[in-house]
Design an enzyme around this catalytic site. Structure first.
Site, mmCIF file in Angstrom:
data_model
loop_
_atom_site.group_PDB
_atom_site.id
_atom_site.type_symbol
_atom_site.label_atom_id
_atom_site.label_comp_id
_atom_site.label_asym_id
_atom_site.label_seq_id
_atom_site.Cartn_x
_atom_site.Cartn_y
_atom_site.Cartn_z
ATOM 1 N N GLU A 268 -14.002 -13.915 3.102
ATOM 2 C CA GLU A 268 -12.687 -13.465 2.671
ATOM 3 C C GLU A 268 -12.802 -12.788 1.298
ATOM 4 O OE1 GLU A 268 -8.225 -15.419 2.107
ATOM 5 O OE2 GLU A 268 -9.997 -16.682 1.820
ATOM 6 N N LYS A 343 -3.963 -12.742 8.034
ATOM 7 C CA LYS A 343 -3.838 -14.136 7.612
ATOM 8 C C LYS A 343 -2.377 -14.532 7.772
ATOM 9 C CE LYS A 343 -5.250 -17.231 3.831
ATOM 10 N NZ LYS A 343 -5.945 -17.278 2.523
ATOM 11 N N CYS A 377 -9.531 -18.383 6.298
ATOM 12 C CA CYS A 377 -9.476 -19.471 5.306
ATOM 13 C C CYS A 377 -8.404 -20.519 5.617
ATOM 14 C CB CYS A 377 -9.279 -18.864 3.919
ATOM 15 S SG CYS A 377 -9.672 -20.012 2.559
#
Length: 513
Positions: A268, A343, A377
């Site tokens: 990321e 995300k 993440c």
């Protein structure tokens, strides 16, 4: 050794049936089927062996046949689910056998009464499954007797009886055994064997699916089953410009490609070192300026995927359209096509410093090396997302992450391993190491790249396929076997996906993807 001890000693041997075995087999059939007229004549027996010798299997003990399994291959579409025993066996002649068929049809299994309890039936069923797999047949189908139904016929329907046998409320000497051997009931057949008084002429249509079946196997271009993953544990360092950054990116893509990897995963915000150029700005303004590099980096990543013949998951980068700032991971396939995954969950810190917003969709991506998902993440810490992807038959989940502290890293890595176990898939994670002194909110890094697996006999005991050195710039390359996932989902010690109580709960996606 005494003569008495020799007589008591078993010498079991699994083999194909010979014509000379008929008398032994006839004795067993007479004992089991009594006067129901369900045994084979010698002519029928001879025709069965001639039609399909490999499908006629027995177990002998000290030279005497004590257990038998007989079968033939059929083109099942010619018969369908409403056939009778006589129709599919050609009235016992096996002239319905078709070497080009797609289904192994089990016609009979029986064990000498004196050998009950030795699990010989299980050995025969395992031999049938092996034969089905080796011949690349779609499934095993059989019409199963339900001899215990005779005792309950006045109390319940065959359907209710089968349900109670499934729930182990009733024991049926045939159906209970077949269910324990991974067969499932497709339907109830009527008048399957009219002479079967104990079953009242009913039968269960049973099926065992060959999970290794390949319908149209090609010589080249087949879907890969052994997939090689390459993960880049990226060091944050000062880069003067995009060219400088991409020189380091290409070094790792080249390295991963040299090992013939199918995927190359970056972390990321791997392009965060370019934020140093905007260090005099507010953090929210700086990252919006960083997003201006995203399109150029993406174009060059796509070129690398093509030229190095590797599918690249380009970590994640900021995307800004003038209204929304979002964090996006790009899949650059080696055939030149691309996809992206936003995300979805934004951490409090990302929202406060940068004003990031979450995306609204999630899906599985098809590649030449399996079906993959991407969670960036924080998203991997939400189990619903992994389950939604698993329901779309995901094989590998990629998790590019950025964490600054050990506890933040452990949240990501622990949840990633849980996703692998509960969703019966592989999970690959990687982050960044090193320091960026002049980049606010991205100054320190903590990472240990890893590949996680389910936890069962075919996988590592700790569910960890590979693991990088902690906080060191490096790569890890490892193979994962997608066939093992298929086997686990159908025959694992536990089956987290198959055994969900969907009668009690489910997960629903509210927005259109």
């Amino acid at each position: 050794m005494s003569k008495q001890k020799e007589e008591l000693e078993h010498r079991l041997k699994l083999r194909n049936i010979k014509l000379s075995d008929f008398e032994d087999i006839k004795d067993i059939m007479t004992s089991i089927y009594r006067n129901q007229g369900m045994g084979w004549t010698k002519d029928e027996f001879k025709n069965q062996i001639k039609a399909f010798p490999a499908g006629q299997i027995c177990i002998e003990d000290n030279g005497k046949v004590v257990a038998v399994a007989m079968s033939l291959i059929v083109d099942y579409s010619k018969y369908g689910d409403t056939h009778t025993y006589d129709q599919i066996t050609g009235f016992g002649k096996f002239d319905t056998h078709d070497d080009n068929g797609d289904t192994l049809y089990g016609t009979d299994v029986f064990v000498d009464k004196e050998y009950r309890g030795l699990r010989l039936g299980r050995r025969l069923y395992d031999a049938r499954k092996e034969l089905c797999e080796n011949l690349n047949l779609r499934s095993i189908i059989a019409g199963g007797r339900i001899p215990g139904y005779n005792k309950y016929a006045d109390q319940m329907t065959p359907r209710k009886y089968i349900e109670l046998v499934k729930n182990k409320e009733i024991f049926d000497p045939v159906l209970s055994f077949q269910l324990a051997n991974e067969f499932h009931v497709r339907k109830v057949i009527t008048k399957y064997l009219p002479e079967d008084v104990d079953s009242r002429a009913y039968a269960t249509l049973l099926e065992w699916i060959n999970i290794y079946y390949e319908k149209d196997e090609k010589l080249i271009g087949n879907q890969k089953t052994i997939v090689r993953l390459g993960l880049v544990q990226w060091k944050m360092r000062r880069f003067a410009n995009v060219d400088d950054l991409m020189q380091q990116v290409e070094f790792f893509v080249d390295t991963i490609s040299n090992y013939k990897s199918d995927f190359c995963l970056f972390p990321e915000f791997f392009n965060a070192p370019l934020l140093a150029e905007f260090n005099d700005m507010e953090a929210s303004e700086a990252i919006r300026n960083l997003s201006e590099f995203t399109e150029e980096i993406l174009d060059r990543m796509r070129d690398l995927a093509l030229s190095y013949n590797v599918n690249i998951i380009a970590g994640s980068m900021p995307e800004y359209d003038g209204k929304k700032l979002r964090n996006v991971s790009y899949l650059c396939r080696r055939d030149g096509t691309m996809d992206k995954q936003y995300k979805l969950h934004i951490t409090p810190d990302e929202q406060a410093y940068w004003g990031l917003q979450g995306g609204n969709g999630i899906r599985v991506f098809d590649t030449d090396a399996g079906r993959i998902g991407i969670l960036i993440c924080y998203d991997v810490e939400f189990p619903e997302l992994g389950r939604i992807l698993a329901e779309q038959e995901m094989d590998i989940l990629f998790v590019p992450f950025w964490t600054d502290t050990k506890n933040a890293f452990l949240r990501v890595s622990t949840c990633a391993k849980a996703r692998a176990i509960e969703n019966e898939c592989y999970v690959a994670i990687t982050g960044s190491v090193g320091n960026l002194p002049k980049v606010e909110n991205m100054d320190i890094q903590h990472s240990q790249a890893a590949i996680y697996s389910p936890s069962d006999f075919s996988f590592p005991h700790d569910a960890t396929v590979a693991e990088a050195s902690l906080n060191t710039e490096t790569t890890i390359v490892a193979d994962v076997d997608l066939d093992l996932l298929t086997k686990l989902r159908k025959a694992g010690s536990v089956r987290n996906l198959e055994q969900r109580r969907l009668d009690l709960y489910s997960i629903h996606w509210k927005k259109k993807r």
